[in-house]
Design a protein around this motif. Structure first.
Motif: not given
Length: 252
Positions: A141-170
């Motif tokens: 959505e944007a060319r900043n650090d937050s947008a990339l961090v979100w993309a990393l979290v979202l990839r984990r969610l789409r791979d089946g990670d539970e929400a808290g685990q997706a945040l923690a691992d990211t």
């Protein structure tokens, strides 16, 4: 830096959470009480909320300060919701993304916000960015650090990670790649809220009797029931329960 908040509870107008409390997010845009980095959050704002029966949230985001937006004042007065995520932004670096850089970010049922900054951005996250499919990088959505961090979290969610685990691992991945980063992340699907405290303040207000939970960068009033989340912690909450789990420092 930024300030952000998530609410789960009985249906209320947006203004009851974001504007009316004595130290609400609205006021935090110019007078935060506990912000450690930056002083004014006037580089954009956004709110995402859920309508009854629809799992996909609506969003309202703007590039300017929240206090200057008369349309938001009307929106906050009439829109009611039982779940929301909102943020006011203090940009770490100047950029041309404007409204697109304002949280919350969204995908499917999820709303996401990042309060903090990635040290050494953008070069520090190169080895993490290459893990993402090209189409996901190109559709940030944007060319900043937050947008990339979100993309990393979202990839984990789409791979089946539970929400808290997706945040923690990211958080652990980003902290290892960019030591000294501040990574307070906030995520909701309208039924649960997950968050991390990593480098800045995070608080929660639990009211199981009213089936209400609020998670925020700082308290919006002086209710003694507010509790601070220890640094290096992941929080997982519903309307009636809050669970705190320590996060370990990433390996060198």
């Amino acid at each position: 830096m930024c300030r952000h908040i998530a609410y789960l509870g009985p249906g209320v107008p947006l203004r009851d959470v974001l504007v009316e409390p004595a130290h609400a997010l609205y006021r935090q845009s110019w007078e935060p009480r506990r912000q450690r980095h930056g002083t004014v959050n006037a580089d954009g704002f956004g709110v995402g909320w859920y309508a009854e029966g629809d799992p996909v949230p609506a969003r309202y985001r703007r590039a300017g300060p929240i206090w200057a937006d008369l349309s938001f004042a009307d929106l906050a007065r009439v829109v009611r919701t039982g779940a929301l995520l909102a943020a006011v932004r203090d940009a770490t670096l100047s950029g041309a993304d404007a409204e697109a850089a304002a949280a919350p970010y969204a995908a499917g049922p999820w709303l996401f916000s990042h309060n903090g900054a990635v040290r050494g951005w953008p070069g520090s996250l190169g080895r993490l960015a290459v893990r993402l499919p090209a189409d996901e990088l190109l559709s940030l959505e944007a060319r900043n650090d937050s947008a990339l961090v979100w993309a990393l979290v979202l990839r984990r969610l789409r791979d089946g990670d539970e929400a808290g685990q997706a945040l923690a691992d990211t958080v652990l991945d980003v902290a290892a790649a960019a030591p000294g980063s501040r990574l307070n992340l906030l995520l909701t699907d309208g039924e649960t809220v997950c968050a991390t405290a990593w480098g800045d303040t995070l608080w929660y207000l639990a009211d199981p009797g009213r089936q209400r939970t609020v998670v925020a960068s700082e308290p919006y009033d002086d209710d003694p029931a507010w509790r601070e989340v220890p640094d290096r912690t992941v929080l997982a909450a519903t309307r009636t329960d809050v669970l705190l789990t320590p996060l370990k420092e990433p390996s060198a």
